[in-house]
Scaffold this motif. Structure first.
Motif: not given
Length: 293
Positions: A172-183, A224-239
């Motif tokens: 137990r005791g794991n934590y995450v913060r995330y960011f996204t980048s479009r195009n 809110y919550g949606f991406f557009s068709k044609g988007d290139t999305v990068t997720l920055k997933f941080c412990n």
């Protein structure tokens, strides 16, 4: 970051036709130093130092410029090396200069990059005060497995949702913060950008990925919550460690409850002794997906 001097909730009760005038004496509180410091895996530390601004003041570019703290003595240590950071400035697209401290390129002998599994001590001497904090770049225990997209559903053919599968270890005791980048635009944090493993401990689970948002702009919750068709999305997933999680958990809640007269008052939990703000370490995994048109 703005400093709240008081929180006042007005409850209006309809009933007997009576009114009572309430006068509140607002006491001015001493400005405090505000620290925003990060050290990411594979990157050099970066620290911004400013002074808090009055919650009710009209914030102008000139006020922001004058809020930065200059000529501070800022050091970061990994236990084996201690490096004094140097102050730099950069211009924004709005024409406002931002000031920050990072490695001194004229003295690289003691400079170092962030590494997972190590702790880092920040020490700041500024305006007669000594501030300090410790953070850890954790091992990437919460792991990002897969990332995929699906249609928004119904007659909505132009938008899509993204989902990810995450695996949490038995400890137990794991934590995450995330960011996204479009195009290939800048990375933005999620509206609620952090989560922990309190409920999902030791499991693999699917979770929808909401786009990151610019919290300096209004949010269209119909989109809110949606991406557009044609988007290139990068997720920055941080412990991240627990203190970094607590800071952003309370900061995100304070942001989403702004303007709600029935929300509970929130104290943002910083981890810098003697100042507002935080010093946080990030262990990072990147994942990219392109949603076809």
């Amino acid at each position: 970051m703005r400093k709240a001097y008081f929180t006042l909730v007005f409850l209006t009760v309809t009933g007997a036709a009576c009114e009572k005038e309430i006068n509140v004496d607002l006491q001015r509180t001493e400005d405090m130093l505000v620290v925003e410091g990060i050290i990411e895996q594979g990157a050099f530390p970066m620290v911004r130092i400013s002074r808090s601004l009055n919650y009710f003041s009209k914030i102008t570019p000139q006020q922001l410029l004058e809020s930065f703290v200059h000529d501070a003595n800022v050091t970061v240590s990994n236990g084996a090396r201690t490096h004094r950071l140097r102050e730099y400035s950069t211009d924004t697209t709005g024409g406002v200069a931002l000031y920050f401290y990072t490695i001194d390129t004229a003295d690289l002998q003691t400079a170092f990059l962030g590494e997972a599994g190590k702790s880092y001590t920040l020490r700041i001497e500024a305006e007669g005060k000594v501030l300090h904090s410790i953070t850890t770049i954790p091992e990437p225990r919460l792991t990002l497995d897969t990332m995929w997209w699906k249609n928004a559903g119904g007659d909505d053919t132009g938008r899509a949702r993204i989902l990810v599968k995450v695996t949490d270890p038995p400890e137990r005791g794991n934590y995450v913060r995330y960011f996204t980048s479009r195009n290939k635009e800048r990375f933005l944090p999620g509206l609620n950008s952090v989560f922990d493993d309190q409920v999902v401990n030791g499991t693999s689970f699917d979770v929808p990925l909401d786009p990151g948002v610019d919290k300096n702009r209004s949010i269209d919750f119909d989109d809110y919550g949606f991406f557009s068709k044609g988007d290139t999305v990068t997720l920055k997933f941080c412990n991240i460690d627990h203190n970094t999680y607590d800071f952003w958990r309370t900061a995100d809640f304070a942001y989403t409850s702004t303007g709600n007269p029935f929300a509970s008052p929130t104290r943002i939990l910083g981890n810098v002794t003697g100042a507002l703000g935080y010093w946080g370490g990030y262990s990072i995994t990147y994942r990219t997906i392109t949603i076809p048109k």
